[in-house]
Design a protein around this motif. Structure first.
Motif, PDB file in Angstrom:
ATOM      1  N   THR B  98      53.413  69.840 123.969  1.00  0.00           N
ATOM      2  CA  THR B  98      52.221  70.528 123.459  1.00  0.00           C
ATOM      3  C   THR B  98      51.250  69.589 122.734  1.00  0.00           C
ATOM      4  O   THR B  98      50.128  69.962 122.456  1.00  0.00           O
ATOM      5  CB  THR B  98      52.624  71.641 122.470  1.00  0.00           C
ATOM      6  N   HIS B  99      51.708  68.382 122.374  1.00  0.00           N
ATOM      7  CA  HIS B  99      50.872  67.447 121.611  1.00  0.00           C
ATOM      8  C   HIS B  99      50.987  66.048 122.201  1.00  0.00           C
ATOM      9  O   HIS B  99      51.977  65.732 122.863  1.00  0.00           O
ATOM     10  CB  HIS B  99      51.315  67.402 120.145  1.00  0.00           C
ATOM     11  N   HIS B 100      49.970  65.206 121.917  1.00  0.00           N
ATOM     12  CA  HIS B 100      50.023  63.877 122.524  1.00  0.00           C
ATOM     13  C   HIS B 100      50.037  62.722 121.523  1.00  0.00           C
ATOM     14  O   HIS B 100      49.833  61.577 121.876  1.00  0.00           O
ATOM     15  CB  HIS B 100      48.912  63.701 123.554  1.00  0.00           C
ATOM     16  N   ARG B 101      50.275  63.042 120.255  1.00  0.00           N
ATOM     17  CA  ARG B 101      50.515  61.958 119.303  1.00  0.00           C
ATOM     18  C   ARG B 101      51.229  62.485 118.066  1.00  0.00           C
ATOM     19  O   ARG B 101      51.408  63.701 117.911  1.00  0.00           O
ATOM     20  CB  ARG B 101      49.222  61.233 118.938  1.00  0.00           C
ATOM     21  N   LEU B 102      51.621  61.554 117.201  1.00  0.00           N
ATOM     22  CA  LEU B 102      52.237  61.915 115.920  1.00  0.00           C
ATOM     23  C   LEU B 102      51.327  61.396 114.817  1.00  0.00           C
ATOM     24  O   LEU B 102      50.684  60.361 114.967  1.00  0.00           O
ATOM     25  CB  LEU B 102      53.612  61.264 115.791  1.00  0.00           C
ATOM     26  N   GLU B 103      51.293  62.129 113.700  1.00  0.00           N
ATOM     27  CA  GLU B 103      50.514  61.644 112.554  1.00  0.00           C
ATOM     28  C   GLU B 103      51.360  61.820 111.300  1.00  0.00           C
ATOM     29  O   GLU B 103      52.318  62.598 111.298  1.00  0.00           O
ATOM     30  CB  GLU B 103      49.196  62.419 112.441  1.00  0.00           C
ATOM     31  N   PRO B 104      51.015  61.074 110.230  1.00  0.00           N
ATOM     32  CA  PRO B 104      51.798  61.216 108.999  1.00  0.00           C
ATOM     33  C   PRO B 104      51.699  62.645 108.481  1.00  0.00           C
ATOM     34  O   PRO B 104      50.622  63.231 108.479  1.00  0.00           O
ATOM     35  CB  PRO B 104      51.115  60.239 108.038  1.00  0.00           C
ATOM     36  N   ASP B 105      52.845  63.173 108.083  1.00  0.00           N
ATOM     37  CA  ASP B 105      52.886  64.510 107.491  1.00  0.00           C
ATOM     38  C   ASP B 105      52.678  64.353 105.986  1.00  0.00           C
ATOM     39  O   ASP B 105      53.354  63.530 105.362  1.00  0.00           O
ATOM     40  CB  ASP B 105      54.264  65.133 107.782  1.00  0.00           C
ATOM     41  N   PRO B 106      51.747  65.106 105.397  1.00  0.00           N
ATOM     42  CA  PRO B 106      51.538  64.971 103.936  1.00  0.00           C
ATOM     43  C   PRO B 106      52.831  65.182 103.147  1.00  0.00           C
ATOM     44  O   PRO B 106      52.984  64.642 102.061  1.00  0.00           O
ATOM     45  CB  PRO B 106      50.519  66.070 103.619  1.00  0.00           C
ATOM     46  N   ASN B 107      53.785  65.940 103.710  1.00  0.00           N
ATOM     47  CA  ASN B 107      55.071  66.146 103.017  1.00  0.00           C
ATOM     48  C   ASN B 107      56.083  65.052 103.336  1.00  0.00           C
ATOM     49  O   ASN B 107      57.257  65.181 103.012  1.00  0.00           O
ATOM     50  CB  ASN B 107      55.662  67.506 103.422  1.00  0.00           C
ATOM     51  N   GLY B 108      55.637  63.992 103.974  1.00  0.00           N
ATOM     52  CA  GLY B 108      56.555  62.908 104.336  1.00  0.00           C
ATOM     53  C   GLY B 108      56.908  62.951 105.801  1.00  0.00           C
ATOM     54  O   GLY B 108      56.887  64.019 106.428  1.00  0.00           O
ATOM     55  N   GLY B 109      57.184  61.794 106.358  1.00  0.00           N
ATOM     56  CA  GLY B 109      57.552  61.726 107.773  1.00  0.00           C
ATOM     57  C   GLY B 109      56.349  61.932 108.680  1.00  0.00           C
ATOM     58  O   GLY B 109      55.203  61.703 108.278  1.00  0.00           O
ATOM     59  N   LEU B 110      56.636  62.411 109.871  1.00  0.00           N
ATOM     60  CA  LEU B 110      55.594  62.559 110.884  1.00  0.00           C
ATOM     61  C   LEU B 110      55.481  64.011 111.304  1.00  0.00           C
ATOM     62  O   LEU B 110      56.390  64.804 111.091  1.00  0.00           O
ATOM     63  CB  LEU B 110      55.965  61.723 112.121  1.00  0.00           C
ATOM     64  N   ARG B 111      54.363  64.331 111.937  1.00  0.00           N
ATOM     65  CA  ARG B 111      54.240  65.655 112.563  1.00  0.00           C
ATOM     66  C   ARG B 111      53.402  65.539 113.828  1.00  0.00           C
ATOM     67  O   ARG B 111      52.588  64.621 113.956  1.00  0.00           O
ATOM     68  CB  ARG B 111      53.616  66.642 111.577  1.00  0.00           C
ATOM     69  N   PRO B 112      53.614  66.466 114.769  1.00  0.00           N
ATOM     70  CA  PRO B 112      52.846  66.416 116.018  1.00  0.00           C
ATOM     71  C   PRO B 112      51.363  66.598 115.742  1.00  0.00           C
ATOM     72  O   PRO B 112      50.984  67.355 114.845  1.00  0.00           O
ATOM     73  CB  PRO B 112      53.393  67.609 116.816  1.00  0.00           C
ATOM     74  N   ALA B 113      50.530  65.905 116.509  1.00  0.00           N
ATOM     75  CA  ALA B 113      49.081  66.038 116.397  1.00  0.00           C
ATOM     76  C   ALA B 113      48.478  65.899 117.787  1.00  0.00           C
ATOM     77  O   ALA B 113      49.166  65.555 118.751  1.00  0.00           O
ATOM     78  CB  ALA B 113      48.546  64.982 115.449  1.00  0.00           C
TER      79      ALA B 113
END
Lengths: 504, 504
Positions: B98-113
């Motif tokens: 559903t997504h084509h990249r990852l970005e930093p999650d404000p709560n730490g780690g990564l999240r789909p973007a």
């Protein structure tokens, strides 16, 4: 009467090189864009070439002590986070799986359902997922080295794609090894770049330069990246294979540890190395001409195509019989230790059309045989690379076919090497550097520049200039690079020369 | 003194068949679970077996006129919607991108973007994406037939997985062909199930039954599914390969149309067929025993392992020299037209440990050579399948090695065939059917039933009974099935017998 076009491919290389490239692929029926953004369909003629590449490379990997295995396509998102540079390098181009089924959408059609607890990414490369296995497998020095290769598809969400050269999904092999010492891992890294160079030069007839990448061009997470760099016909560089010494970066990120002979726990040393379907793009741009694909015989799916010529059914029968016998005789010969690959094209098609079909597909040798040739026990033999045709006696043809193919292979290599040498120079000042990489006029479709060998000290000093001219440091060559000099831009003392070029 | 265990694998087959299966894989070091749910890591010994299977099958595909190609891993969600039964069959087990990249999650780690406009699914099978290409490629009857195969990974989100037998991601080949007539497509469907049967019996030494699937068991979207069915040692059936006649279902859903000889537009007729790494599971369960893997020689990565025996350095040198010579002589022999695959295991390891290492990995023949054997110009030869060992003269060994391996291959097949015949019967009434498939007591770990040949009329009449007993109709056999009879359950007139069994 309409004049026949002079070349099979339009535009020609000098008219529009990038478009010529696309048209060569189309005319040879090798690949095409798919309905999925950035992904290609590799058609049979392109895939056969890949199969021949795979076979040759796989043999070399096994000879150098590697085994094949297979690891998962999907990688938990958290795995990528473990190595800081690595995630930096790949996070921006990952396809992310977030759901595990589809359900009917109340508005019609389907929608994703079954959200995953942790998103998974499709491997852009497998250091992290393979490292997770290695961390389990490695306990003691007795478990080392591990030398494994994987043939697989990978996916990197590229924004601008071109068939073979840069596609979102591509096929490749990735070797991943683990060693007890830095020395051994460095030796492996070098051995594999040597294997790639041997393959590029010996099979692809594509001369390459071995060297180290600068810090800015390294694989994300590597201590040292070695590459082979080739020059295309438009004088741009193409990175054709890389071999990475990963130091202890990934073993520390993933806890790949072993007990050494003294019982002490040590982090292991790892490497990774890969080549991809990009090699097919490199092959096309190294040898092809304005009539289409030109294939080096060692990799050509068909090395010799026999074209029977006849006017009626009666002629057809005895020409075909002759041609089938000739095929068997040719197949009993060898080139570079392998039986000659011969095909007969007996399709009912106009002679000219049939000839061009095989010209555009790059078959190294075409042999036309008609009733007159049979009467003389001869055949009409055409070389794809030079375009020259000669009549040859049947016996002579059979006896010389292996040598003829070997000649073609060598001449393709020599021609590509001469092209590179003719378009390489040493540059020791900014003015010459600018002139070398600047087109004479803005609208000129003519490519400019080639490989510039320049001493340089600090990579960061060069950044603005390189960015302005769209030039990159391809590598710091390993050979003939022992004398120090002065940076072409800053005059600072410099230990090594780099190769500067525009690149794919 | 502790007694040595009687068998290398614990539990044994009779103690706990499913767990025995897992332990055989572990002891042979073929594969293991990965950190990614339902996905496996295929380790070198397992992968070498797959490579040998691939090579043999690929040769057969090419001999029968197919070419390889490669199509995208990702399929637009909308493609799946086009064929109603197909989407029904696969929507519930699709990994969705559903997504084509990852970005930093404000709560730490990564999240789909980077959400995609249209979700993409990872191919569970490629009819829809390959069909999209075929729709473009096919214009006229001159473009037909198209006969393409693809070696690829596919993904089906399975809830209960088992190494090789059922994994979320697996490796397979999928053939996809297009034809101008129904007859030709039906012929292709039959030819490919015959190719699979020939491979299963000739290479895997695994007897199979060819037949049609019933409507409820067909591939989603197929008109007819042919399969090969094998019996495992626990008497359960395993579907080892399928070949589908797809009629015009997919060509209509995807507009694969051609102009016929009269210039009329016609929908094409398509087929698809595949086998997967599941075959490795089938191989294990057909031949292996309580000491581990047993491999049919034609597929064994190593057919003969030479085990040098020595006490000191001096012995070591001349024993190794002898063994290397012997290896060369054995390699010059052939089995089924291919050179014998011989390895030397000269690792510094206790003799018993080394022997069991190769027993558990299923190497067909072990040859021990020590100073005494050399003095007699002999060797001590052990068969993995029978466990029997005999001393053989060196010359005799070399001369007979091909025949010995061929004998083992044949005996494995004969033994498996006898097992199937001993566990097959005809049943013509419900009571016998119930008794056949019901364990004598609830707690019995003993498997029950085998292949029951029963006439049946309406599939839906049987559903409650089959569901209750957890039995399925494996296929309607193609051979010896011309006499009509009466349904074992309803007494209705029935044209054919089916094979009923519990199944993997």
């Amino acid at each position: 009467m309409a004049k026949a076009p002079q070349n099979a491919i339009s535009p020609t290389r000098s008219e529009d090189y990038p478009e010529w490239y696309q048209q060569v692929i189309k005319a040879a029926d090798m690949a095409e864009a798919s309905p999925v953004r950035g992904c290609m369909v590799i058609k049979p003629w392109g895939y056969m070439l890949w199969e021949n590449m795979q076979r040759a490379l796989d043999d070399k990997f096994k000879e150098t002590g590697h085994q094949n295995a297979y690891f998962p396509l999907l990688i938990p998102m958290s795995f990528l986070e473990k190595e800081a540079e690595h995630v930096e390098g790949f996070a921006k181009e990952c396809a992310v799986v977030t759901h595990h089924r589809l359900e009917p959408d109340p508005n019609g059609g389907l929608r994703p359902a079954g959200p995953l607890e942790e998103p998974l990414i499709i491997r852009p490369t497998s250091e992290t997922i393979i490292g997770a296995s290695y961390a389990k497998w490695v306990q003691s020095w007795r478990d080392l080295p591990i030398k494994i290769n994987q043939w697989a598809n990978v996916l990197r969400w590229e924004m601008r794609t071109r068939l073979f050269l840069r596609t979102a999904e591509f096929l490749w092999q990735e070797g991943h090894t683990v060693h007890a010492t830095a020395e051994e891992a460095i030796e492996e890294t070098q051995m594999m770049v040597d294997v790639y160079a041997e393959f590029a030069e010996g099979w692809m007839a594509m001369p390459v330069i071995r060297g180290s990448k600068t810090a800015a061009e390294r694989f994300p997470g590597a201590v040292d990246t070695l590459s082979i760099e080739a020059m295309m016909q438009d004088r741009k560089a193409l990175q054709a294979g890389t071999s990475h010494f990963l130091g202890q970066n990934f073993s520390k990120a993933q806890q790949i540890q072993f007990q050494d002979h003294d019982g002490d726990l040590q982090y292991a040393w790892t490497t990774s190395w890969g080549v991809s379907t990009r090699l097919i793009g490199a092959l096309i741009m190294t040898h092809s001409d304005d009539d289409g694909l030109v294939l080096p015989p060692r990799l050509a799916p068909t090395q010799v195509v026999l074209l029977p010529i006849y006017r009626d059914e009666q002629q057809r029968d005895y020409v075909l019989e002759y041609v089938h016998d000739l095929k068997k005789e040719l197949q009993s010969q060898t080139m570079a230790g392998a039986p000659i690959r011969v095909d007969i094209d007996d399709r009912d098609m106009r002679g000219g059309e049939k000839k061009w079909y095989h010209v555009k597909r790059g078959v190294p040798i075409r042999v036309e045989v008609g009733p007159k040739d049979i009467a003389k026990q001869a055949a009409f033999v055409s070389r794809r690379d030079t375009g020259k045709s000669v009549p040859l006696g049947r016996e002579e043809l059979v006896e010389s076919i292996g040598d003829l193919l070997a000649d073609i292979q060598q001449e393709l290599f020599d021609r590509a090497l001469k092209h590179r040498e003719d378009n390489s120079c040493k540059i020791d000042n900014e003015a010459d550097f600018r002139a070398y990489f600047t087109p004479k006029n803005e609208d000129s479709p003519e490519p400019h520049g080639g490989f510039a060998y320049c001493y340089f000290a600090e990579e960061k000093d060069l950044e603005p200039l390189l960015k302005e001219l769209k030039v990159t440091i391809r590598c710091i060559p390993q050979v003939n690079n022992d004398q120090p000099g002065k940076c072409f831009l800053t005059g600072k003392p410099a230990a090594k020369q780099g190769i500067f070029a525009k690149a794919y």
